[in-house]
Design a protein around this motif. Structure first.
Motif: not given
Length: 624
Positions: A37-58
């Motif tokens: 029901h909220r595809r656009a919101a789901a895509f943006r949620l996934t994007w920001w979640t990916l960015l929030s986890a990325a710093p763990a790599l470095v």
């Protein structure tokens, strides 16, 4: 309702347990529907979640740089650079995590609204289905609306917010450790996999305990409603100890299941120690050997940072947050899916008929609240012509409200036939029945909205001048003015009992129904206001049946029906007063209770009621 209760509340059965697979399947469908029901919101949620986890790599690499090429080589600028990279990665992850919340709300809040609508709709459909236990429906609906919908909302938010974050964080920790110090990967991965396996083993027990907790909560709600609504009969038959014991048993059962669920939650803390604290201990113990095989001190510190600052919060998130919320989501979603289920609609009557007018007839009506219960109505016969005004009287609990519901088609009789406008009620379609009659109960429902919306509920096309005439006829001008006119907002909680009754009476008055049944609908009005309402309905076309709470209504009625438990007697006030001792006793009882209240006989009120009110305004408090 008093005449429905025949003794202490009956034992309340628990719903049957369902499989773990079914609960998980229901939760997965709920998550899938929310995202769809909220595809656009789901895509943006996934994007920001990916960015929030990325710093763990470095983060680990940055600390290794600060130690090996900064502190150990006496290069403060390089050390500061490494620590700065670590701090920036942490701040960047926190900022990206902050951006996920608006998009999370875009998904979760509409789902909550849909769940509330579905639960209420399903409950209402089941409540009016033939043979429905409406008190049980109400009790369970309250538990589901107040607790389980919120449990699904909160748990789903946890899943969407934390699931990807956990997966990406663990992947980043393992990948970062493999790049930084490959020899330390088994020390981190082995306890992690063991903890995940133990978590999976405990999941069925946790689901079972969560389901038992919800069962106990619903049972407690049912028992509370059943006991409170039957208090008078419980006291009358001396069953208060039995009722108290059953209520306390339900409370103890709820406490037991809550403690059992808490004990499982406590065990989950051991999984955090195994999956996050064990790798930390193993790396520290293995540090000399790892250093001897060529791993630098900075790399060891980096691995410890991965475990302590990144893996440990992720494991705690899985076990105490993500896992618990998923199990709560699975069980609550299963419950709400059942609550939203609508029963199969009854088949349309063959050769459906429409009532021609407001005439009504009952032939040999027998009705009991259960197969083993004594009949509340036994062999009732009644005939009303279109335009008749009948008042029904009798001792409290004798079945007057039951008769009103049978006459209105709300309760199908066990035997006999009810006819409205020449059409048997079992051959009248529900839509046509809703337009042919209207029932105003003892405690009518007024909804939040404007006064106009409340009044025009049964007749949406009512013009303003008809609304104004109705307000004047029923004595509602002062109430309408206080609310700000017909377009003023109505807050049901701010209205007195008498004002709510007036709104419901006006709604029935404006309807097109040719049969109006008033089930003690004027009990919260004073005598003058009641007289004005009575005269207004006398001028309204159609038949009016009034369940009386004042004998003054019977004195002025065209006909009176007396229920005495063994049958029914019909006649005028004068004939019943002269020929039926029970009716004479009722008149004398009420007259004594209201001595001096109204010497004309038009304002008799129930014994103990305040008799000093003569205003046409509705009484704020009901008479005892």
């Amino acid at each position: 309702m008093a005449d429905r209760t025949t003794g202490p509340p009956r034992p309340v059965p628990r719903p049957p347990a369902r499989s773990l697979t079914a609960a998980h399947g229901t939760a997965l469908r709920l998550v899938r529907d929310a995202l769809a029901h909220r595809r656009a919101a789901a895509f943006r949620l996934t994007w920001w979640t990916l960015l929030s986890a990325a710093p763990a790599l470095v983060s680990g690499k940055a600390l290794a740089l600060a130690v090996d090429r900064g502190f150990l080589m006496d290069r403060p600028r390089t050390a500061a650079l490494g620590l700065g990279l670590f701090a920036l990665s942490t701040l960047g992850g926190a900022w990206a995590g902050r951006q996920t919340y608006p998009w999370l709300a875009e998904i979760v809040e509409p789902l909550r609204d849909r769940l509330l609508r579905d639960v209420v709709t399903g409950t209402l459909h089941r409540a009016v289905a033939p043979g429905a236990a409406r008190d049980d429906c109400a009790a369970v609906a309250v538990a589901r609306l107040t607790r389980q919908v919120e449990a699904v909302r909160d748990a789903l938010a946890g899943q969407l917010m934390l699931l990807w974050q956990f997966v990406l964080t663990v992947a980043a920790v393992v990948a970062g450790t493999a790049v930084l110090a490959p020899a330390a990967v088994p020390l981190v991965a082995a306890p992690l996999l063991t903890a995940l396996g133990l978590f999976a083993v405990l999941a069925p027990a946790t689901v079972r305990r969560q389901r038992e907790a919800f069962d106990a909560e619903e049972t407690l709600a049912r028992r509370t409603v059943a006991t409170v609504t039957a208090l008078r009969d419980i006291v009358a038959c001396g069953a208060h100890e039995h009722a108290q014991r059953e209520a306390l048993d339900a409370v103890r059962d709820h406490l037991r299941t809550s403690r059992a669920l808490a004990s499982v939650s406590a065990v989950r803390r051991l999984i955090v120690a195994l999956g996050a604290h064990s790798p930390l201990l193993l790396v520290v113990l293995a540090a000399p050997g790892l250093h001897a095989r060529g791993m630098t001190a900075g790399e060891i510190v980096g691995v410890l940072a991965y475990v302590l600052a990144t893996l440990e919060p992720a494991i705690r998130l899985l076990v105490q947050g993500l896992g618990a919320s998923w199990l709560r989501l699975a069980v609550a979603a299963e419950r709400l899916a059942e609550a939203a289920r609508r029963p199969e609609p009854p088949p349309a009557p063959r050769s459906a008929l429409r009532p021609a007018d407001g005439s009504a007839a009952l032939s040999g009506i027998v009705f009991a609240y259960g197969p083993e219960a004594e009949p509340v109505l036994d062999g009732i016969d009644l005939s009303l012509a279109d335009g008749d005004h009948l008042v029904v009287v009798g001792p409290s609990g004798i079945g007057k409200s039951t008769l009103a519901e049978v006459l209105a088609g709300m309760l199908p009789p066990d035997r006999g036939q009810a006819v409205l406008g020449g059409a048997p009620l079992d051959r009248v379609a529900r839509h046509d029945l809703a337009h042919a009659r209207v029932l105003v109960p003892q405690n009518p429902y007024v909804f939040a909205g404007t006064l106009r919306e409340n009044l025009r509920y049964h007749a949406p096309d009512t013009p303003d001048h008809v609304l104004a005439d109705a307000l004047a006829a029923l004595g509602m001008d002062a109430l309408a003015a206080r609310l700000g006119g017909v377009d003023g907002p109505v807050d049901p909680a701010a209205l007195s009992s008498g004002e709510r009754a007036l709104v419901a009476l006006a709604r029935a008055y404006l309807s097109d129904a040719r049969l109006v049944v008033l089930d003690e609908a004027t009990r919260h009005l004073d005598a003058a206001a009641e007289r004005q309402v009575e005269e207004a309905f006398r001028r309204r076309p159609g038949t009016v049946v009034t369940i009386a709470h004042r004998m003054s209504l019977a004195r002025r009625a065209d006909r009176v029906l007396l229920l005495d438990g063994a049958g029914a007697c019909a006649g005028t006030h004068d004939t019943l007063l002269a020929e039926v001792p029970l009716y004479a006793d009722l008149v004398g009882h009420w007259g004594t209770g209201a001595a001096g209240a109204d010497r004309t006989g038009d304002g008799l009120s129930s014994p103990g009621a305040a008799s000093g009110r003569s205003s046409s305004r509705p009484a704020a408090d009901p008479a005892p």
